[in-house]
Design a protein around this motif. Structure first.
Motif, short mmCIF file in Angstrom:
data_model
loop_
_atom_site.label_atom_id
_atom_site.label_comp_id
_atom_site.label_asym_id
_atom_site.label_seq_id
_atom_site.Cartn_x
_atom_site.Cartn_y
_atom_site.Cartn_z
N TYR A 77 -5.94 4.89 3.62
CA TYR A 77 -6.37 4.03 4.30
C TYR A 77 -7.42 5.05 5.30
CZ TYR A 77 -2.81 0.80 5.27
OH TYR A 77 -2.05 -0.64 5.46
N ALA A 121 0.36 6.69 3.18
CA ALA A 121 -0.35 5.57 3.69
C ALA A 121 -2.04 6.47 4.26
CB ALA A 121 0.14 5.29 4.13
N ALA A 176 0.05 5.07 -2.57
CA ALA A 176 0.52 6.28 -1.78
C ALA A 176 1.15 6.94 -2.15
CB ALA A 176 0.31 6.45 -0.02
N LEU A 211 0.94 -1.26 -0.33
CA LEU A 211 -0.10 -0.31 -0.11
C LEU A 211 0.97 1.39 -0.13
CD1 LEU A 211 -3.08 -0.75 2.58
CD2 LEU A 211 -3.42 -0.11 -0.17
N ASP A 212 1.80 1.44 0.88
CA ASP A 212 3.04 2.10 0.46
C ASP A 212 2.97 2.22 -0.78
OD1 ASP A 212 2.87 3.02 3.45
OD2 ASP A 212 4.51 1.63 3.90
N LYS A 271 -5.99 -3.54 1.80
CA LYS A 271 -5.42 -3.46 1.03
C LYS A 271 -6.32 -4.43 0.12
CE LYS A 271 -1.97 -6.29 -0.07
NZ LYS A 271 -0.47 -6.23 -0.57
#
Length: 180
Positions: free
Chosen positions: A49, A45, A38, A34-35, A55
């Protein structure tokens, strides 16, 4: 994400995250961190979220958005006067587009069933099935092939396209096998 109305900047951020996620998932599938998404979206991040609690939720949103597009395209083709041409052309376009996107391949192949089984997946299957049935009734598809066979055929054609890129004649061989 809740059903609340988002501020304009939040809508833009959500759209940027979805676009970045589609790009990242297209290459790496659900394995992408996910980073990385982002960073690709140009947001933190925390922003990711806020819109997507996991994810898997983000992956699902990307797949659902693409399936909605496929369903809408099929809907626009349903009343065509050339059911065989439309069915085979649509099938080929979906394979060509999906094969370039690992996330969609995983969804259509069953690796991420919930997104495919969502309302968007239902609508995609319904509209694709209508295109198939119209071609079938016109005698342009083999009599022993059913609408239920389409998912297996699609997964097979996706595998051909992904494992032999740049050789579109192989997917046409699969499609030709559908013809009477």
């Amino acid at each position: 994400m809740s059903e609340r109305v988002l501020r304009a900047d939040a809508r833009r951020n959500r759209a940027r995250v979805l676009a970045a996620a589609e790009e990242a998932f297209a290459v790496d599938g659900v394995a992408v961190p996910l980073d990385d998404i982002a960073r690709l979206a140009g947001v933190g991040a925390g922003t990711v979220y806020r819109h997507f609690p996991s994810k898997e939720a983000l992956f699902r949103a990307v797949v659902v958005e693409r399936l909605e597009q496929y369903a809408e395209e099929a809907q626009e083709l349903i009343d065509s006067e050339a059911p065989g041409e439309v069915f085979f052309g649509y099938f080929l376009r979906v394979i060509e587009q999906a094969s370039r996107n690992r996330a969609i391949c995983e969804a259509l192949g069953g690796a991420s069933g919930p997104a495919y089984e969502d309302e968007a997946g239902d609508q995609f299957r319904k509209n694709f099935g209508i295109l198939f049935e119209r071609a079938h009734k016109a005698g342009l598809v083999r009599a022993d092939v059913t609408c239920d066979d389409l998912r297996a055929l699609m997964v097979g054609a996706l595998a051909v396209e992904r494992y032999a890129p740049g050789r579109p004649h192989l997917v046409r061989v699969v499609l030709d096998g559908l013809r009477p």
